[in-house]
Design an enzyme around this catalytic site. Structure first.
Site, PDB file in Angstrom:
ATOM      1  N   TYR A   1      15.131  30.491   5.852  1.00  0.00           N
ATOM      2  CA  TYR A   1      14.163  31.282   6.389  1.00  0.00           C
ATOM      3  C   TYR A   1      14.081  31.338   7.844  1.00  0.00           C
ATOM      4  CZ  TYR A   1      11.048  30.488   2.113  1.00  0.00           C
ATOM      5  OH  TYR A   1      10.379  30.526   1.040  1.00  0.00           O
TER       6      TYR A   1
ATOM      7  N   LYS B   1       0.746  -1.163   0.207  1.00  0.00           N
ATOM      8  CA  LYS B   1       0.038  -0.165  -0.037  1.00  0.00           C
ATOM      9  C   LYS B   1       1.011   1.323   0.059  1.00  0.00           C
ATOM     10  CE  LYS B   1      -0.151  -0.562   4.806  1.00  0.00           C
ATOM     11  NZ  LYS B   1      -1.040  -1.340   6.085  1.00  0.00           N
TER      12      LYS B   1
END
Ligand code: PLP
Length: 346
Positions: free
Chosen positions: A245, A36
């Protein structure tokens, strides 16, 4: 060969060996494979091809789209869709021919009314997630199902919890009342709990891909995926320069920095800001400043041989990265994202 500045080096021999190891550890039971979430981020189609060559026959996905993506590689009857079948999915399910994992009496009725066909059945033995409650196992609708795998899922197999034995006992009891061709309980961690947990089929996921949910797997299971990112720019900064940042890092001395094509959109999450590191030829290159969406900055001071376009390795120690980041090994793998070139080699 594409020129993406971001790639996953994938070791097909390690994947196949991990499956063989887990199949061996499953004793008389066979190991299937949970593929999955795009094969836990590694690429479901390649994983299914490699594992079916290794001898794996049963594949578990969560969504019907995931089943469709691997159909054609194996017979649809070898694919189980764990999340079951909603009213709006019945037609799609019938068309594909993969097995829904029936999770409730309502789903059992839905599947039977749609004409049935081979399916699996999930029994909830204590995780209280998906699955038929043990109280419902006498429901006559179950007699209308043609059940291949009757399964249950362990909640705490990665710990030595009393819950494991309680779930094992409940599943062993339920098994006597639910006719099915095969019975299955253990995920990767559950395989380590011993013969009582193996039944006919095991369903490893994480450990196939190099994850270690329990210490017993250490030394037996090997990493499969090594992410690598290219240096986009090299810059020399003076002491006092503020990096990235919000200026969370200030250069304490003149530094040489590598700006790398890797960011949180690639699963390198902001939690690695100022704590993670990349590697080059055994040298540790600490992350400085914030990880941003597409870029990460590392300290490459003293690495005079590095150039723009050169590849840096991420750390592929999932246990260590999980500890460092507070994320699970599962999240580290499934978060890898779509921008990597996935390059398999043996
Ligand atoms: C994901 C999943 C697995 C595989 O679990 P791992 O811990 O990755 O080995 C097995 N069974 C079910 C029902 C699952 O949802």
């Amino acid at each position: 060969m594409s020129s993406q500045p971001l790639r996953l080096q994938l070791d097909s021999a390690a994947l196949a060996n991990n499956w063989r190891t887990l199949d061996g550890m499953s004793g008389a039971a066979r190991a299937g494979a949970a593929v999955k979430a795009n094969g836990y981020g590694l690429g479901a189609r390649d994983v299914v091809k490699l594992l079916s060559t290794a001898g794996c026959r049963d594949f578990f996905v969560a969504h019907w789209r995931e089943a469709e993506e691997i159909s054609g590689l194996v017979d649809p009857s070898q694919i189980s869709v764990l999340n079951g079948v909603l009213p709006q999915e019945v037609e799609r399910a019938k068309r594909l021919g993969a097995k829904p994992v029936v999770n409730s009496t309502a789903q059992a009725l839905r599947w039977a009314e749609a004409g049935g066909g081979l399916c699996d059945l999930m029994i909830d033995s204590g995780i209280n997630r998906l699955g038929l409650s043990p109280a419902d196992i006498g429901d006559p609708i179950l007699r209308k199902l043609d059940i291949d795998i009757c399964m249950s899922h362990l909640a705490s197999a990665d710990e030595d919890a009393a819950q494991n034995a309680a779930q094992q006992k409940l599943f062993a009891d339920v098994r006597r009342y639910v006719p099915a061709r095969r019975y299955s309980l253990a995920n990767s961690a559950g395989i380590c709990l011993g013969t009582d947990y193996h039944f006919d089929l095991t369903r490893p996921g994480l450990a196939l891909y190099g994850g270690l949910p329990r210490a017993e797997l250490r030394g037996k299971i090997h990493p499969v995926a090594l992410p690598q990112a290219a240096i986009l720019q090299i810059r020399d900064v003076q002491a006092g320069a503020q990096i990235g940042y919000n200026a969370t890092f200030t250069a304490p001395r003149p530094m040489r920095l590598g700006v790398v094509s890797l960011g949180y959109a690639d699963g390198y999450l902001r939690t690695f800001s100022n704590t993670g590191s990349l590697h080059h030829n055994g040298k540790i290159l600490p992350v400085v400043g914030r990880v941003s969406m597409d870029l990460t900055i590392v300290d490459i001071s003293g690495c005079d041989t590095l150039h723009e376009g050169d590849w840096l390795d991420l750390d592929n120690d999932l246990v260590k990265n999980a500890r460092l980041s507070g994320l699970s090994q599962y999240e580290l793998l499934t978060g890898l994202g779509a921008r990597y070139d996935r390059v398999w080699h043996s």
